[in-house]
Design an enzyme around this catalytic site. Structure first.
Site, short mmCIF file in Angstrom:
data_model
loop_
_atom_site.label_atom_id
_atom_site.label_comp_id
_atom_site.label_asym_id
_atom_site.label_seq_id
_atom_site.Cartn_x
_atom_site.Cartn_y
_atom_site.Cartn_z
N GLU A 150 34.81 18.50 66.32
CA GLU A 150 33.88 17.36 67.14
C GLU A 150 33.03 17.00 66.03
O GLU A 150 34.08 16.79 64.45
CB GLU A 150 32.76 19.03 67.54
CG GLU A 150 33.47 20.49 68.18
CD GLU A 150 33.38 19.83 69.36
OE1 GLU A 150 33.28 18.56 69.65
OE2 GLU A 150 33.51 20.66 70.15
N HIS A 175 36.21 13.87 70.68
CA HIS A 175 36.39 15.18 69.44
C HIS A 175 38.34 14.66 69.77
O HIS A 175 38.16 13.91 71.05
CB HIS A 175 35.96 16.31 69.62
CG HIS A 175 36.86 16.62 70.93
ND1 HIS A 175 35.55 17.98 71.62
CD2 HIS A 175 37.46 16.95 72.12
CE1 HIS A 175 36.32 18.18 73.10
NE2 HIS A 175 37.63 17.48 73.38
N ASN A 223 32.83 13.37 73.72
CA ASN A 223 31.91 13.42 72.22
C ASN A 223 32.86 12.69 71.44
O ASN A 223 32.26 12.42 69.84
CB ASN A 223 31.37 15.00 71.69
CG ASN A 223 32.23 15.34 71.54
OD1 ASN A 223 33.63 15.57 72.08
ND2 ASN A 223 31.53 16.44 71.73
N ASP A 279 45.42 23.18 69.54
CA ASP A 279 44.35 24.07 69.28
C ASP A 279 44.47 25.50 70.47
O ASP A 279 45.29 25.26 71.13
CB ASP A 279 43.14 23.37 69.51
CG ASP A 279 42.83 21.91 70.56
OD1 ASP A 279 44.18 21.99 72.08
OD2 ASP A 279 43.08 21.57 71.26
#
Ligand code: F6R
Length: 245
Positions: A142, A137, A135, A66
């Site tokens: 996400e 990811h 979280n 990313d």
């Protein structure tokens, strides 16, 4: 799914050894790489292994997971900069063999398509290294991201913006968008190594490994992959080990 639990140094050594072994068994392999705090120690060990003459990156190709949208590649917080300073400039990888999504492309959707095509043209990823967000990811996928997703543009959640603000001068400077390989792009890798360190990852590691497979916890998808190694330090493993006891 194989799980290793050890000290931070043991995690770094194992991660680096797995990558070095992958390169030794297939010198022209394709590596999928991650950024963030977690893999820094692994990259340091890999640089050591390269300097010792144990591993050469001369025929390796890499694809990063990313990149932020809208900050220059030369920005200290860009993932281009991270990879260059933590790994690429210290090893013998060929210029042009390293790939990081272009978060400044004029047409970001076309960039996502191009990135996905380049991965396919390279023969696909042999070994994908992953961290995990608090979280759940993986990459910047996400919670709620469909498992079928390929490389795409993502709006970062407030939780990720907060978690990553430690790298920037202020919360306001954290980009709000990123380009990320999708969950399907990640799952197509032939082998996946996910590394997690620290107590802040303990809860999500428990959910990802022992909880239901659900887009609400993107890393839980790894339960469906046939060749996964999870490397955890004792803090990240603490909820798992307390449930086993
Ligand atoms: C980075 C990436 C992210 C990180 C995750 C954990 O390329 O894709 O998923 O792996 O946010 O980040 P750290 O390691 O900083 O806790």
């Amino acid at each position: 799914m194989e799980i290793f639990i050890g000290t931070e140094a043991e995690c770094d050594e194992l991660g680096a050894r797995e990558i070095a072994n992958q390169i030794k068994s297939k010198p022209d392999c394709v590596l999928g790489l991650a950024t963030g705090s977690t893999p820094e120690g692994i990259y340091r060990k890999l640089v050591e292994k390269h300097r010792n003459g144990e591993v050469s990156f001369a025929r390796v190709t890499t694809f990063n997971l990313d990149e932020y949208v809208g900050i220059p590649e030369s920005h200290e917080c860009s993932y281009h900069y991270f990879m260059d300073t933590n790994l690429f400039r210290h090893v013998d990888i060929r210029p042009g063999a390293t790939h990081v999504p272009n978060g400044n492309a004029p047409d970001l959707n076309a960039e996502c398509k191009r990135y996905e095509e380049m991965i396919a043209q390279s023969g696909g990823i042999d070994l994908q290294l992953l961290g995990i967000g608090p979280n759940g990811h993986i990459g910047f996928n996400e919670p709620g991201t469909p498992f079928e997703s390929l490389t795409h543009v993502v709006d970062l959640t407030e939780s990720t913006i907060n978690a990553n603000s430690r790298f920037f001068e202020s919360h306001d400077q954290v980009p709000r968008q990123a380009v990320t390989m999708g969950i399907k792009s990640i799952m197509q890798a032939r082998r996946i190594i996910l590394v997690a360190k620290g107590a802040s990852k303990a809860r999500v590691i428990m959910k990802a490994i022992k909880g239901p497979v659900t887009p609400k916890v993107p890393a839980s998808v790894l339960q469906l992959h046939p060749n996964v190694l999870i490397i955890l330090d004792h803090d990240a493993a603490s909820e798992l080990t307390s449930c086993i006891k």
